[in-house]
Design a protein around this motif. Structure first.
Motif, PDB file in Angstrom:
ATOM      1  N   PRO A 133      14.094   4.364  17.926  1.00 26.26           N
ATOM      2  CA  PRO A 133      14.055   5.406  16.895  1.00 26.26           C
ATOM      3  C   PRO A 133      13.146   5.000  15.742  1.00 26.26           C
ATOM      4  CG  PRO A 133      16.115   4.183  16.771  1.00 26.26           C
ATOM      5  CD  PRO A 133      15.400   3.703  17.999  1.00 26.26           C
ATOM      6  N   PHE A 134      12.476   5.973  15.195  1.00 27.00           N
ATOM      7  CA  PHE A 134      11.575   5.774  14.055  1.00 27.00           C
ATOM      8  C   PHE A 134      10.457   4.782  14.397  1.00 27.00           C
ATOM      9  CE2 PHE A 134      15.892   6.474  12.377  1.00 27.00           C
ATOM     10  CZ  PHE A 134      15.700   7.716  11.816  1.00 27.00           C
ATOM     11  N   GLN A 135       9.933   4.880  15.629  1.00 28.01           N
ATOM     12  CA  GLN A 135       8.867   3.962  16.031  1.00 28.01           C
ATOM     13  C   GLN A 135       7.583   4.248  15.260  1.00 28.01           C
ATOM     14  OE1 GLN A 135       8.152   3.961  20.208  1.00 28.01           O
ATOM     15  NE2 GLN A 135       6.781   2.201  20.155  1.00 28.01           N
ATOM     16  N   LYS A 136       7.253   5.538  15.109  1.00 26.86           N
ATOM     17  CA  LYS A 136       6.038   5.894  14.375  1.00 26.86           C
ATOM     18  C   LYS A 136       6.133   5.442  12.922  1.00 26.86           C
ATOM     19  CE  LYS A 136       4.888   9.902  17.224  1.00 26.86           C
ATOM     20  NZ  LYS A 136       4.643  11.366  17.222  1.00 26.86           N
ATOM     21  N   GLU A 137       7.302   5.650  12.325  1.00 23.42           N
ATOM     22  CA  GLU A 137       7.476   5.258  10.930  1.00 23.42           C
ATOM     23  C   GLU A 137       7.341   3.744  10.765  1.00 23.42           C
ATOM     24  OE1 GLU A 137       9.227   7.321  12.543  1.00 23.42           O
ATOM     25  OE2 GLU A 137       9.343   9.217  11.444  1.00 23.42           O
ATOM     26  N   SER A 138       7.885   2.985  11.754  1.00 19.09           N
ATOM     27  CA  SER A 138       7.774   1.529  11.660  1.00 19.09           C
ATOM     28  C   SER A 138       6.326   1.074  11.807  1.00 19.09           C
ATOM     29  CB  SER A 138       8.644   0.877  12.736  1.00 19.09           C
ATOM     30  OG  SER A 138       8.228   1.285  14.030  1.00 19.09           O
ATOM     31  N   GLU A 139       5.557   1.763  12.692  1.00 16.19           N
ATOM     32  CA  GLU A 139       4.144   1.410  12.838  1.00 16.19           C
ATOM     33  C   GLU A 139       3.376   1.672  11.543  1.00 16.19           C
ATOM     34  OE1 GLU A 139       2.422   0.035  15.224  1.00 16.19           O
ATOM     35  OE2 GLU A 139       4.120  -0.256  16.573  1.00 16.19           O
ATOM     36  N   VAL A 140       3.649   2.825  10.932  1.00 13.22           N
ATOM     37  CA  VAL A 140       2.965   3.150   9.670  1.00 13.22           C
ATOM     38  C   VAL A 140       3.321   2.137   8.593  1.00 13.22           C
ATOM     39  CG1 VAL A 140       2.790   4.875   7.843  1.00 13.22           C
ATOM     40  CG2 VAL A 140       2.797   5.603  10.232  1.00 13.22           C
ATOM     41  N   ALA A 141       4.593   1.759   8.533  1.00 10.27           N
ATOM     42  CA  ALA A 141       5.020   0.784   7.525  1.00 10.27           C
ATOM     43  C   ALA A 141       4.369  -0.576   7.773  1.00 10.27           C
ATOM     44  CB  ALA A 141       6.541   0.658   7.545  1.00 10.27           C
ATOM     45  N   ARG A 142       4.254  -0.962   9.067  1.00 12.03           N
ATOM     46  CA  ARG A 142       3.625  -2.249   9.378  1.00 12.03           C
ATOM     47  C   ARG A 142       2.149  -2.251   8.970  1.00 12.03           C
ATOM     48  NH1 ARG A 142       0.780  -4.098  13.478  1.00 12.03           N
ATOM     49  NH2 ARG A 142       1.059  -2.171  14.679  1.00 12.03           N
ATOM     50  N   LYS A 143       1.455  -1.126   9.261  1.00 12.98           N
ATOM     51  CA  LYS A 143       0.042  -1.045   8.874  1.00 12.98           C
ATOM     52  C   LYS A 143      -0.121  -1.096   7.355  1.00 12.98           C
ATOM     53  CE  LYS A 143      -1.593   1.475  12.937  1.00 12.98           C
ATOM     54  NZ  LYS A 143      -2.206   2.729  13.433  1.00 12.98           N
ATOM     55  N   LYS A 144       0.752  -0.398   6.655  1.00 17.50           N
ATOM     56  CA  LYS A 144       0.676  -0.434   5.193  1.00 17.50           C
ATOM     57  C   LYS A 144       0.896  -1.849   4.666  1.00 17.50           C
ATOM     58  CE  LYS A 144       2.037   4.326   4.164  1.00 17.50           C
ATOM     59  NZ  LYS A 144       3.036   5.196   3.506  1.00 17.50           N
ATOM     60  N   LYS A 145       1.829  -2.557   5.293  1.00 16.71           N
ATOM     61  CA  LYS A 145       2.103  -3.925   4.857  1.00 16.71           C
ATOM     62  C   LYS A 145       0.896  -4.825   5.105  1.00 16.71           C
ATOM     63  CE  LYS A 145       5.507  -7.613   5.391  1.00 16.71           C
ATOM     64  NZ  LYS A 145       6.723  -8.059   6.121  1.00 16.71           N
ATOM     65  N   GLU A 146       0.265  -4.671   6.288  1.00 15.18           N
ATOM     66  CA  GLU A 146      -0.917  -5.478   6.588  1.00 15.18           C
ATOM     67  C   GLU A 146      -2.056  -5.165   5.618  1.00 15.18           C
ATOM     68  OE1 GLU A 146      -1.849  -4.747  10.623  1.00 15.18           O
ATOM     69  OE2 GLU A 146      -0.166  -5.922  11.432  1.00 15.18           O
ATOM     70  N   ASP A 147      -2.251  -3.861   5.320  1.00 13.64           N
ATOM     71  CA  ASP A 147      -3.308  -3.501   4.369  1.00 13.64           C
ATOM     72  C   ASP A 147      -3.037  -4.089   2.986  1.00 13.64           C
ATOM     73  OD1 ASP A 147      -4.448  -2.122   6.425  1.00 13.64           O
ATOM     74  OD2 ASP A 147      -3.710  -0.148   5.787  1.00 13.64           O
ATOM     75  N   ALA A 148      -1.778  -4.050   2.570  1.00 15.34           N
ATOM     76  CA  ALA A 148      -1.435  -4.605   1.259  1.00 15.34           C
ATOM     77  C   ALA A 148      -1.681  -6.105   1.225  1.00 15.34           C
ATOM     78  CB  ALA A 148       0.026  -4.293   0.932  1.00 15.34           C
ATOM     79  N   GLU A 149      -1.322  -6.798   2.331  1.00 17.09           N
ATOM     80  CA  GLU A 149      -1.562  -8.239   2.375  1.00 17.09           C
ATOM     81  C   GLU A 149      -3.058  -8.542   2.353  1.00 17.09           C
ATOM     82  OE1 GLU A 149       0.426  -9.637   5.818  1.00 17.09           O
ATOM     83  OE2 GLU A 149       2.448  -9.509   4.939  1.00 17.09           O
ATOM     84  N   ALA A 150      -3.871  -7.723   3.085  1.00 15.91           N
ATOM     85  CA  ALA A 150      -5.323  -7.950   3.087  1.00 15.91           C
ATOM     86  C   ALA A 150      -5.907  -7.735   1.694  1.00 15.91           C
ATOM     87  CB  ALA A 150      -5.987  -7.013   4.096  1.00 15.91           C
ATOM     88  N   ARG A 151      -5.456  -6.677   1.008  1.00 17.48           N
ATOM     89  CA  ARG A 151      -5.954  -6.436  -0.351  1.00 17.48           C
ATOM     90  C   ARG A 151      -5.554  -7.565  -1.294  1.00 17.48           C
ATOM     91  NH1 ARG A 151      -4.379  -1.057   0.865  1.00 17.48           N
ATOM     92  NH2 ARG A 151      -2.417  -1.361  -0.267  1.00 17.48           N
ATOM     93  N   GLN A 152      -4.335  -8.063  -1.128  1.00 13.71           N
ATOM     94  CA  GLN A 152      -3.887  -9.168  -1.973  1.00 13.71           C
ATOM     95  C   GLN A 152      -4.737 -10.419  -1.735  1.00 13.71           C
ATOM     96  OE1 GLN A 152      -1.662  -8.971  -4.295  1.00 13.71           O
ATOM     97  NE2 GLN A 152      -1.440 -11.133  -4.821  1.00 13.71           N
ATOM     98  N   HIS A 153      -5.050 -10.688  -0.446  1.00 14.53           N
ATOM     99  CA  HIS A 153      -5.869 -11.854  -0.127  1.00 14.53           C
ATOM    100  C   HIS A 153      -7.284 -11.704  -0.690  1.00 14.53           C
ATOM    101  CE1 HIS A 153      -7.089 -15.391   2.101  1.00 14.53           C
ATOM    102  NE2 HIS A 153      -8.115 -14.717   2.638  1.00 14.53           N
ATOM    103  N   ALA A 154      -7.862 -10.485  -0.558  1.00 16.33           N
ATOM    104  CA  ALA A 154      -9.206 -10.259  -1.093  1.00 16.33           C
ATOM    105  C   ALA A 154      -9.221 -10.394  -2.610  1.00 16.33           C
ATOM    106  CB  ALA A 154      -9.699  -8.869  -0.677  1.00 16.33           C
ATOM    107  N   ARG A 155      -8.148  -9.913  -3.258  1.00 19.49           N
ATOM    108  CA  ARG A 155      -8.077 -10.026  -4.712  1.00 19.49           C
ATOM    109  C   ARG A 155      -8.001 -11.492  -5.145  1.00 19.49           C
ATOM    110  NH1 ARG A 155      -3.729  -7.473  -5.265  1.00 19.49           N
ATOM    111  NH2 ARG A 155      -4.619  -5.370  -5.242  1.00 19.49           N
ATOM    112  N   GLN A 156      -7.224 -12.272  -4.400  1.00 22.96           N
ATOM    113  CA  GLN A 156      -7.128 -13.691  -4.737  1.00 22.96           C
ATOM    114  C   GLN A 156      -8.467 -14.408  -4.542  1.00 22.96           C
ATOM    115  OE1 GLN A 156      -3.944 -15.245  -2.377  1.00 22.96           O
ATOM    116  NE2 GLN A 156      -2.318 -14.211  -3.556  1.00 22.96           N
ATOM    117  N   GLU A 157      -9.176 -14.059  -3.443  1.00 23.83           N
ATOM    118  CA  GLU A 157     -10.483 -14.684  -3.215  1.00 23.83           C
ATOM    119  C   GLU A 157     -11.474 -14.310  -4.318  1.00 23.83           C
ATOM    120  OE1 GLU A 157     -11.541 -16.835  -1.000  1.00 23.83           O
ATOM    121  OE2 GLU A 157      -9.566 -17.020  -0.053  1.00 23.83           O
TER     122      GLU A 157
END
Length: 207
Positions: A133-157
């Motif tokens: 259940p809520f597989q699509k929602e979990s995928e969207v949440a995972r992608k958002k989390k990965e994007d946020a982590e990438a932005r955080q890493h780029a900001r730190q660099e």
């Protein structure tokens, strides 16, 4: 001479009294709360009078007739009668217990049990993957989390690079200030040339 029928308007004939029902409150009340209340009181009085009449009839019947037995007395008499009937019936003889097995059991033991037939084991079916259940929602949440982590890493660099540039610029400024601090206001070409060479190499590397 035959008696004549008396006239209705004869004053000697007493008028027949008609029974008049009882009344509660004035009879000319208008429709409203008071009239409904009076009507309710009258109905309650009539109901109570009927109950009293029924109770009086039952009491008179009980006084004249034989005393009626209670439910418990009748139940006790019925149980006594049942016990008496059971005692009169002849009891069947109970067979004595023996150590010998029952004939049916002996017959079952004597019969040969059939050999179990070899059955091919059923192949295990592959379990279907249950729909999460809520597989699509979990995928969207995972992608958002990965994007946020990438932005955080780029900001730190970017912050690290900015800090390194600021530190290098500050070092260049201090070196140039020291190169101008020679005797009689003369420049120290050795120090100044080193800094200028590093700056030229950096600019050439960028181009």
């Amino acid at each position: 001479m035959a008696p004549t029928r008396p006239h209705d308007d004869d004053p000697r004939n007493p008028a027949k009294k008609l029974k008049k029902g009882f009344s509660v409150g004035p009879a000319n009340l208008p429709d409203g709360t008071h009239r409904r209340k009076v009507k309710k009181i009258k109905e309650s009085l009539i109901h109570k009078a009927k109950l009293k009449q029924q109770y009086a009839k039952l009491k008179a019947r009980a006084d004249h007739g034989p005393p009626r037995k209670s439910v418990y007395e009748r139940a006790a008499e019925a149980s006594d009668n049942d016990d008496g009937n059971n005692n009169n019936e002849p009891t069947e003889p109970v067979p004595e217990p023996t150590l010998e097995p029952h004939p049916d059991r002996v017959k079952m033991l004597e019969e040969q049990s059939p050999e179990p037939s070899e059955e091919r084991p059923a192949e295990r079916r592959q379990r279907r993957q249950r729909p999460q259940p809520f597989q699509k929602e979990s995928e969207v949440a995972r992608k958002k989390k990965e994007d946020a982590e990438a932005r955080q890493h780029a900001r730190q660099e970017a912050e690290k690079q900015r800090a390194a540039k600021l530190a290098e610029r500050e070092r260049f400024r201090k070196t140039m200030a020291k190169a101008r601090g020679g005797p009689n206001g003369q420049r120290k070409l050795g120090r100044e040339s080193t800094v200028l060479l590093a700056k030229a190499q950096r600019l050439m590397g960028k181009t």
